[in-house]
Design a protein around this motif. Sequence first.
Motif, PDB file in Angstrom:
ATOM      1  N   ILE A   1       0.866  -1.178   0.000  1.00  0.00           N
ATOM      2  CA  ILE A   1       0.000   0.000   0.000  1.00  0.00           C
ATOM      3  C   ILE A   1       0.903   1.229   0.000  1.00  0.00           C
ATOM      4  CG2 ILE A   1      -1.704   1.325   1.295  1.00  0.00           C
ATOM      5  CD1 ILE A   1      -2.786  -1.244   2.430  1.00  0.00           C
TER       6      ILE A   1
ATOM      7  N   TRP B   1      -5.608   2.271  -8.137  1.00  0.00           N
ATOM      8  CA  TRP B   1      -4.794   3.469  -8.024  1.00  0.00           C
ATOM      9  C   TRP B   1      -5.618   4.714  -8.358  1.00  0.00           C
ATOM     10  CZ3 TRP B   1      -4.256   6.232 -12.592  1.00  0.00           C
ATOM     11  CH2 TRP B   1      -4.559   5.536 -13.777  1.00  0.00           C
TER      12      TRP B   1
ATOM     13  N   PHE C   1      -2.953  -5.578  -4.238  1.00  0.00           N
ATOM     14  CA  PHE C   1      -3.534  -6.626  -3.417  1.00  0.00           C
ATOM     15  C   PHE C   1      -3.209  -8.008  -3.970  1.00  0.00           C
ATOM     16  CE2 PHE C   1      -6.908  -3.315  -2.399  1.00  0.00           C
ATOM     17  CZ  PHE C   1      -6.366  -3.032  -1.150  1.00  0.00           C
TER      18      PHE C   1
ATOM     19  N   THR D   1      -6.124 -11.071  -0.926  1.00  0.00           N
ATOM     20  CA  THR D   1      -6.681 -10.173   0.081  1.00  0.00           C
ATOM     21  C   THR D   1      -8.173 -10.436   0.270  1.00  0.00           C
ATOM     22  OG1 THR D   1      -5.056  -8.420  -0.213  1.00  0.00           O
ATOM     23  CG2 THR D   1      -7.238  -7.743   0.530  1.00  0.00           C
TER      24      THR D   1
ATOM     25  N   THR E   1      -4.684  -4.358  -8.779  1.00  0.00           N
ATOM     26  CA  THR E   1      -4.140  -3.036  -8.485  1.00  0.00           C
ATOM     27  C   THR E   1      -5.235  -1.985  -8.556  1.00  0.00           C
ATOM     28  OG1 THR E   1      -2.000  -3.663  -9.430  1.00  0.00           O
ATOM     29  CG2 THR E   1      -2.426  -1.309  -9.162  1.00  0.00           C
TER      30      THR E   1
ATOM     31  N   LEU F   1      -2.754   0.736  -4.450  1.00  0.00           N
ATOM     32  CA  LEU F   1      -3.043  -0.427  -3.610  1.00  0.00           C
ATOM     33  C   LEU F   1      -2.778  -1.678  -4.430  1.00  0.00           C
ATOM     34  CD1 LEU F   1      -6.473   0.806  -2.149  1.00  0.00           C
ATOM     35  CD2 LEU F   1      -4.167   1.304  -1.307  1.00  0.00           C
TER      36      LEU F   1
ATOM     37  N   PHE G   1      -3.249   7.191  -4.105  1.00  0.00           N
ATOM     38  CA  PHE G   1      -2.817   5.910  -3.558  1.00  0.00           C
ATOM     39  C   PHE G   1      -2.554   4.910  -4.670  1.00  0.00           C
ATOM     40  CE2 PHE G   1      -7.493   6.132  -3.387  1.00  0.00           C
ATOM     41  CZ  PHE G   1      -7.829   5.094  -4.236  1.00  0.00           C
TER      42      PHE G   1
END
Length: 368
Positions: free
Chosen positions: A218, A271, A241, A244, A269, A239, A237
């Motif tokens: 992250i 973003w 994963f 998850t 992903t 992220l 951001f």
Amino acid sequence: MAQVKPVQTFLTKKILVALSERTMHDVSISSVKIAWLDRAELNDLLILDRESDTLAYASRILVNYRLTDILNSKFLNVEEVIVDQMHLQLIKRDSLSLLNLSELLNVLKKPNKKNKPLSVESVSLANLDFSVNNNAKEPIENRLDLAHLDMSLSEMEFANFRLTNDTVMVDVIQLSGIESRHGLEIRELSSRLELNNQSLSLTNLNLRTASSQVSDSIKFYYDGIANLSDFVDSVSFGLYFSNTRISAADLKIMTGLDVFKSSFRIDGTIWGKVQDFNMDHSRIGFGRESFIRGGLSSFGLPNLKSTFILADITDSHIVPEDIEPYVGQISENIEQLGRVDFTGSFAGFLNDFVARGDFVTEKGSVHS
């Protein structure tokens, strides 16, 4: 004893001078006890911000060190630090002021010949109270509010701590605790953390709450740490994963939305920003066996009703029982379709959209 006292006085002054020179903040220690010239106990360490409010306080700090590293003119290295009963208070007083921690990091960032890189090989903390108060923001009651945060962290272990200019780097071995306002419980967190006034990254992440599991990486990007408390508008951001799983309960705590009826399994992903984010080459699973694979762009969150969605579905697998919690009781005709595989596109709002694609069911197929 007479031989130890001058050394103790010298080291106490050296520690206080080093901290004050690095931070330009008022720093005080009530007492320092030295044992065998390689172990020290610091009591009542207090760092005040520029408004004389407490930024950090620790009742007792045990330090294991090598005297040659303490006296080194190029770097400051410590073998082990053990901290008990610590309080960290982050304050932003109004819309024009900086977060008090940002003021500290800005000072550290300024070139200074006296600033030496600091490294600590091992850090253990117990009973840390951590708070954030952004007085420029009204508190949000229905979801996790990064502008007004109260956390109690019971156990923390770190390794390879580094402080160079304004950047903190550390391996988080174990962290556990609870956010008291909404009850978000962190049962386990390990990661490689890097923090400065422009970004926060957690790589090799393993995060486990009472009902969720998050892994991979992250990363957050901003124009100052204080912007983290204005997350929706000011933070970008990425992220990443892998394997998850995020529960409906944790999604409600984080978003305030009561629309999630099951946990979600995510690989891929995400973003962008909350209001404008993209999902690339991702797979989202929900319910017992349903999943959607493809890409997605979303505009308008956190208001779900006015959110516009563009989705390119390369593969999906939906069973009626998994979508029933979201659409209400389904008819017998839809139930008889059984498993539905779908590829195609979706454009629009949740209640006003256009969908095109190929549907394959247990009763036949449709091209729309």
